[in-house]
Design a protein around this motif. Sequence first.
Motif, PDB file in Angstrom:
ATOM      1  N   THR A  99       0.856  -1.172   0.000  1.00  0.00           N
ATOM      2  CA  THR A  99       0.000   0.000   0.000  1.00  0.00           C
ATOM      3  C   THR A  99       0.895   1.225   0.000  1.00  0.00           C
ATOM      4  N   THR A 100       0.655   2.108  -0.949  1.00  0.00           N
ATOM      5  CA  THR A 100       1.566   3.230  -1.133  1.00  0.00           C
ATOM      6  C   THR A 100       0.811   4.537  -1.277  1.00  0.00           C
ATOM      7  N   HIS A 101       1.542   5.612  -1.092  1.00  0.00           N
ATOM      8  CA  HIS A 101       1.036   6.943  -1.397  1.00  0.00           C
ATOM      9  C   HIS A 101       2.255   7.822  -1.655  1.00  0.00           C
ATOM     10  N   ARG A 124      -3.373   6.420  -1.009  1.00  0.00           N
ATOM     11  CA  ARG A 124      -3.284   4.976  -0.854  1.00  0.00           C
ATOM     12  C   ARG A 124      -4.263   4.288  -1.799  1.00  0.00           C
ATOM     13  N   ASN A 125      -3.816   3.186  -2.353  1.00  0.00           N
ATOM     14  CA  ASN A 125      -4.622   2.389  -3.289  1.00  0.00           C
ATOM     15  C   ASN A 125      -4.892   3.102  -4.607  1.00  0.00           C
ATOM     16  N   THR A 127      -2.605   3.180  -6.947  1.00  0.00           N
ATOM     17  CA  THR A 127      -1.741   2.516  -7.925  1.00  0.00           C
ATOM     18  C   THR A 127      -2.339   1.177  -8.329  1.00  0.00           C
ATOM     19  N   GLN A 128      -2.314   0.914  -9.635  1.00  0.00           N
ATOM     20  CA  GLN A 128      -2.726  -0.380 -10.174  1.00  0.00           C
ATOM     21  C   GLN A 128      -1.495  -1.029 -10.802  1.00  0.00           C
ATOM     22  N   THR A 136       2.804  -0.007 -14.158  1.00  0.00           N
ATOM     23  CA  THR A 136       1.844   0.461 -13.165  1.00  0.00           C
ATOM     24  C   THR A 136       1.168   1.739 -13.659  1.00  0.00           C
ATOM     25  N   ASN A 258      -7.160  -0.026 -16.601  1.00  0.00           N
ATOM     26  CA  ASN A 258      -6.609   0.515 -15.364  1.00  0.00           C
ATOM     27  C   ASN A 258      -6.262   1.998 -15.435  1.00  0.00           C
TER      28      ASN A 258
END
Length: 265
Positions: A99-101, A124-125, A127-128, A136, A258
């Motif tokens: 999980t990133t930001h 957060r969430n 990114t696919q 990505t 995406n």
Amino acid sequence: MQFYSTVLVVIGIVGVSAIESGVHQLPIKIIDDLEQELRPLVVDSNPLSTDGYKVYPGQFPYHARLYTEREGLGGTVLTAGSLITPNYILTSAAVRNRTTHGYVILGIGDGSTPETQQRINFSRNATQVHPIQDITTVRLDHPVTFTKFVQPIRLPGLSDSRTYEMMEGTNIGGSLSGPLFYLSRQIMAYNRCNARSICTNTYVGGAFCRAVYGSGLIVEDENGPILVGVTTGFYICDQNSSTYYDRVSEFRDWISVNSDYVFDF
């Protein structure tokens, strides 16, 4: 496939991960400023090594610098990407399975005019990540404002079956802060990489010392610039091996699902 490595720049730490036959190994951490320590040695030891050319403002308005925080791990990962719509960046899978930001900066150019830049967060969430390949999409918290210095780039159309073999491909790089740099090299024959990859020839263009994971490979045709690859692997510049890019045309269906990019025919 040849052995090659991917490089992620982290604030205070440079992490280098090796890839051999598609298997990711554990990163080797090198402390302090690798660029400052190695650049004089690299330049002296390899006549093909180069920093490339400094980007002027507005030259590559689609290039984005990404700063990503990974939950559970300290530090900020620096990668790059390309603006494909007002809402989406196409980049590499540097943040797989976490999980990133973070935030992106667009409109950097030579770094001398911060008023041309736009900083936009991603949550957060947002990114696919492709389940297999190093590609990505990142959804921005709000759309960019199009200016002379911030513009999206075109992707290969649905009927575009070109391999771009022997064309000139331009790659944008840089460092943690400051100006961007670019280098143009010859795209190698299709059979030198696997079907999902593009390779560029160090011996026709040079060994780029400022390559950045996730940055775009750009070619020019009669309709202007087109994004054909995403940087996924490279040696440090004392090696004269090819740079590798995921071939964007192989992921058109996935990108459509995406992101909000609409492919031309």
